[in-house]
Write an enzyme that holds these catalytic residues in place. Structure first.
Site, PDB file in Angstrom:
ATOM      1  N   SER A  31      27.701 -58.720  17.057  1.00 34.66           N
ATOM      2  CA  SER A  31      26.304 -58.282  16.902  1.00 34.66           C
ATOM      3  C   SER A  31      25.385 -59.491  16.828  1.00 34.66           C
ATOM      4  O   SER A  31      25.684 -60.458  16.139  1.00 34.66           O
ATOM      5  CB  SER A  31      26.132 -57.491  15.603  1.00 34.66           C
ATOM      6  OG  SER A  31      26.982 -56.392  15.584  1.00 34.66           O
ATOM      7  N   HIS A  62      25.574 -52.465  22.134  1.00 34.30           N
ATOM      8  CA  HIS A  62      26.731 -53.184  22.682  1.00 34.30           C
ATOM      9  C   HIS A  62      26.799 -52.880  24.189  1.00 34.30           C
ATOM     10  O   HIS A  62      27.328 -51.853  24.596  1.00 34.30           O
ATOM     11  CB  HIS A  62      28.035 -52.730  22.014  1.00 34.30           C
ATOM     12  CG  HIS A  62      28.154 -53.117  20.575  1.00 34.30           C
ATOM     13  ND1 HIS A  62      28.860 -54.218  20.149  1.00 34.30           N
ATOM     14  CD2 HIS A  62      27.652 -52.560  19.462  1.00 34.30           C
ATOM     15  CE1 HIS A  62      28.787 -54.309  18.829  1.00 34.30           C
ATOM     16  NE2 HIS A  62      28.062 -53.310  18.386  1.00 34.30           N
ATOM     17  N   HIS A  84      35.616 -51.078  19.513  1.00 35.88           N
ATOM     18  CA  HIS A  84      36.088 -51.042  18.132  1.00 35.88           C
ATOM     19  C   HIS A  84      37.049 -49.871  17.946  1.00 35.88           C
ATOM     20  O   HIS A  84      36.918 -48.832  18.588  1.00 35.88           O
ATOM     21  CB  HIS A  84      34.911 -50.880  17.169  1.00 35.88           C
ATOM     22  CG  HIS A  84      33.886 -51.961  17.261  1.00 35.88           C
ATOM     23  ND1 HIS A  84      32.914 -51.976  18.233  1.00 35.88           N
ATOM     24  CD2 HIS A  84      33.684 -53.072  16.501  1.00 35.88           C
ATOM     25  CE1 HIS A  84      32.160 -53.056  18.071  1.00 35.88           C
ATOM     26  NE2 HIS A  84      32.601 -53.738  17.027  1.00 35.88           N
ATOM     27  N   TYR A  86      37.054 -47.874  15.531  1.00 36.67           N
ATOM     28  CA  TYR A  86      36.346 -46.682  15.018  1.00 36.67           C
ATOM     29  C   TYR A  86      35.732 -45.837  16.128  1.00 36.67           C
ATOM     30  O   TYR A  86      35.309 -44.707  15.887  1.00 36.67           O
ATOM     31  CB  TYR A  86      35.279 -47.069  13.981  1.00 36.67           C
ATOM     32  CG  TYR A  86      34.163 -47.957  14.477  1.00 36.67           C
ATOM     33  CD1 TYR A  86      33.184 -47.496  15.351  1.00 36.67           C
ATOM     34  CD2 TYR A  86      34.077 -49.278  14.056  1.00 36.67           C
ATOM     35  CE1 TYR A  86      32.165 -48.307  15.795  1.00 36.67           C
ATOM     36  CE2 TYR A  86      33.055 -50.108  14.484  1.00 36.67           C
ATOM     37  CZ  TYR A  86      32.103 -49.613  15.350  1.00 36.67           C
ATOM     38  OH  TYR A  86      31.097 -50.424  15.796  1.00 36.67           O
ATOM     39  N   GLU A  87      35.678 -46.367  17.346  1.00 39.07           N
ATOM     40  CA  GLU A  87      35.150 -45.566  18.451  1.00 39.07           C
ATOM     41  C   GLU A  87      36.166 -44.534  18.937  1.00 39.07           C
ATOM     42  O   GLU A  87      35.842 -43.694  19.767  1.00 39.07           O
ATOM     43  CB  GLU A  87      34.723 -46.482  19.601  1.00 39.07           C
ATOM     44  CG  GLU A  87      33.539 -47.356  19.219  1.00 39.07           C
ATOM     45  CD  GLU A  87      33.178 -48.345  20.302  1.00 39.07           C
ATOM     46  OE1 GLU A  87      32.702 -47.912  21.357  1.00 39.07           O
ATOM     47  OE2 GLU A  87      33.394 -49.560  20.104  1.00 39.07           O
ATOM     48  N   ALA A 114      29.758 -60.001  13.061  1.00 41.96           N
ATOM     49  CA  ALA A 114      28.897 -59.919  11.883  1.00 41.96           C
ATOM     50  C   ALA A 114      29.746 -59.324  10.772  1.00 41.96           C
ATOM     51  O   ALA A 114      30.645 -58.526  11.039  1.00 41.96           O
ATOM     52  CB  ALA A 114      27.695 -59.027  12.176  1.00 41.96           C
ATOM     53  N   MET A 212      34.526 -54.885  10.877  1.00 38.81           N
ATOM     54  CA  MET A 212      35.225 -53.779  11.544  1.00 38.81           C
ATOM     55  C   MET A 212      35.852 -54.192  12.875  1.00 38.81           C
ATOM     56  O   MET A 212      36.100 -53.345  13.736  1.00 38.81           O
ATOM     57  CB  MET A 212      34.253 -52.614  11.767  1.00 38.81           C
ATOM     58  CG  MET A 212      33.558 -52.147  10.499  1.00 38.81           C
ATOM     59  SD  MET A 212      32.330 -50.882  10.841  1.00 38.81           S
ATOM     60  CE  MET A 212      31.453 -50.813   9.259  1.00 38.81           C
ATOM     61  N   SER A 213      36.096 -55.483  13.046  1.00 44.78           N
ATOM     62  CA  SER A 213      36.669 -55.944  14.325  1.00 44.78           C
ATOM     63  C   SER A 213      37.539 -57.171  14.062  1.00 44.78           C
ATOM     64  O   SER A 213      37.926 -57.441  12.932  1.00 44.78           O
ATOM     65  CB  SER A 213      35.540 -56.306  15.298  1.00 44.78           C
ATOM     66  OG  SER A 213      34.818 -57.417  14.802  1.00 44.78           O
ATOM     67  N   ASN A 236      24.951 -59.317   5.778  1.00 50.55           N
ATOM     68  CA  ASN A 236      24.533 -58.614   4.554  1.00 50.55           C
ATOM     69  C   ASN A 236      25.551 -58.960   3.472  1.00 50.55           C
ATOM     70  O   ASN A 236      26.660 -59.384   3.786  1.00 50.55           O
ATOM     71  CB  ASN A 236      24.519 -57.100   4.794  1.00 50.55           C
ATOM     72  CG  ASN A 236      25.869 -56.574   5.300  1.00 50.55           C
ATOM     73  OD1 ASN A 236      26.150 -56.647   6.503  1.00 50.55           O
ATOM     74  ND2 ASN A 236      26.698 -56.100   4.402  1.00 50.55           N
ATOM     75  N   HIS A 248      23.325 -50.343   9.846  1.00 52.60           N
ATOM     76  CA  HIS A 248      23.666 -51.067  11.067  1.00 52.60           C
ATOM     77  C   HIS A 248      22.438 -51.820  11.604  1.00 52.60           C
ATOM     78  O   HIS A 248      22.552 -52.933  12.115  1.00 52.60           O
ATOM     79  CB  HIS A 248      24.202 -50.075  12.104  1.00 52.60           C
ATOM     80  CG  HIS A 248      24.631 -50.689  13.396  1.00 52.60           C
ATOM     81  ND1 HIS A 248      25.633 -51.634  13.474  1.00 52.60           N
ATOM     82  CD2 HIS A 248      24.189 -50.520  14.664  1.00 52.60           C
ATOM     83  CE1 HIS A 248      25.783 -52.006  14.741  1.00 52.60           C
ATOM     84  NE2 HIS A 248      24.917 -51.343  15.482  1.00 52.60           N
TER      85      HIS A 248
HETATM   86  N1  HPA Z   1      31.076 -54.053   6.083  1.00 58.21           N
HETATM   87  C1  HPA Z   1      31.815 -53.873   7.193  1.00 58.21           C
HETATM   88  N2  HPA Z   1      31.455 -54.353   8.378  1.00 58.21           N
HETATM   89  C2  HPA Z   1      30.307 -55.040   8.459  1.00 58.21           C
HETATM   90  C3  HPA Z   1      29.495 -55.258   7.330  1.00 58.21           C
HETATM   91  C4  HPA Z   1      29.908 -54.737   6.072  1.00 58.21           C
HETATM   92  O1  HPA Z   1      29.247 -54.883   5.032  1.00 58.21           O
HETATM   93  N3  HPA Z   1      28.427 -55.984   7.763  1.00 58.21           N
HETATM   94  C5  HPA Z   1      28.602 -56.191   9.086  1.00 58.21           C
HETATM   95  N4  HPA Z   1      29.727 -55.614   9.517  1.00 58.21           N
END
Ligand code: HPA
Length: 273
Positions: A31, A62, A84, A86-87, A114, A212-213, A236, A248
């Site tokens: 990201s 994406h 990903h 999760y997709e 990210a 998540m990757s 974050n 997101h």
């Molecule tokens: N958690 C999971 N995946 C993420 C986060 C998070 O806080 N920030 C960016 N991708």
């Protein structure tokens, strides 16, 4: 030949029919790095949709394609957009692009993403050199028949992130005056962000950042004998570390805001690899 390897070979043949470019470094853009193309001399673009069998991302923001070209003098292939778990894709499909880039010729895989910061000394917008990872909360991409053409059944994971490549990134950050943190990346399945209790657990387990990757990609890459490195943009603070709720859009906004330095760190590092 296994079913998996046949599918890979078909993707490879399609890409080879579109370009004879041989990359040495593969770079996966997370990201906020969507504008990375401006840092390279592009020779050929292949939208993922043009490769039969290739998993196509469904996440907004994406835009999926391979960019073949030069970063400095280094022949590279850049993945603009990744898929990903999760997709809904199998792990086997999630890591197919890694194996395809290996087939195309890469020796080094550079991962970016990210993440949420778990380490309380981190700040939003920090970059973290990934020194190790925890993938225990997602299925291994190597489950199922082993693709022996790619690697062995029980690959070692003692040194997932290549020490020499880590040194290149460290010295580049120093030379470019970019603050670089270091730590362990933990992968969850997503797509939901974590609960504060989960983040407290991950902290106890030794994770510095969560996302998540990436960890599954690094495993597939090591299986295939690639040298791997990675940098995470802490977009974050993870759930419960800060009081703020997560979105997101906020993740992307921070990653976008940090993109100039992130691109510079990645580009200058690759030029030395
Ligand atoms: N958690 C999971 N995946 C993420 C986060 C998070 O806080 N920030 C960016 N991708």
């Amino acid at each position: 030949m296994s079913r998996q390897f046949k599918k890979l070979e078909k993707c490879y043949e399609t890409c080879r029919s579109l370009t004879d470019f041989v990359p040495r470094v593969g770079l996966i853009l997370g990201s906020g790095l969507g504008g990375y193309a401006r840092n390279m001399k592009i020779i050929k673009e292949i939208p993922y949709g043009e490769i039969p069998g290739f998993p196509v991302s469904t996440v907004e923001g994406h835009d999926g394609r391979f960019l073949f070209g030069y970063i400095g003098k280094v022949p590279a292939v850049v993945m603009k957009g990744r898929v990903h778990y999760y997709e809904g894709y199998s792990m086997e499909d999630v890591v197919l692009p890694i194996r395809l880039m290996k087939r195309m010729g890469i020796e080094i895989l550079f991962l970016t993403n990210a993440s949420g910061g778990i380490n309380r000394s981190f700040q939003v917008g920090d970059f973290m050199l990934i020194t190790d990872q925890i993938s225990s909360f997602v299925p291994s991409p190597l489950v199922g028949e082993n693709v022996s053409e790619l690697g062995e059944r029980f690959p070692d994971m003692t040194h997932i992130y290549d020490a020499g490549l880590q040194d290149v990134i460290r010295s580049t950050a120093e030379a470019e005056d970019i603050r670089l943190r270091e730590g362990v990346y933990l992968q969850t399945t997503g797509p939901n962000f974590e609960s504060p209790a989960e983040i407290r657990m991950y902290a106890v387990l030794g994770a510095d950042a969560v996302g998540m990757s990436t960890a599954c990609e690094a495993i597939a890459a090591r299986h295939a004998g690639l040298r791997v490195c990675g940098i995470s943009c802490v977009s974050n603070m993870a759930s419960g570390i800060s009081e703020e709720e997560l979105s997101h859009l906020d993740v992307q906004a921070v990653a976008d805001r940090r993109s100039e330095e992130f691109e510079r760190l990645v580009t200058r590092s690759i030029e030395k690899m």
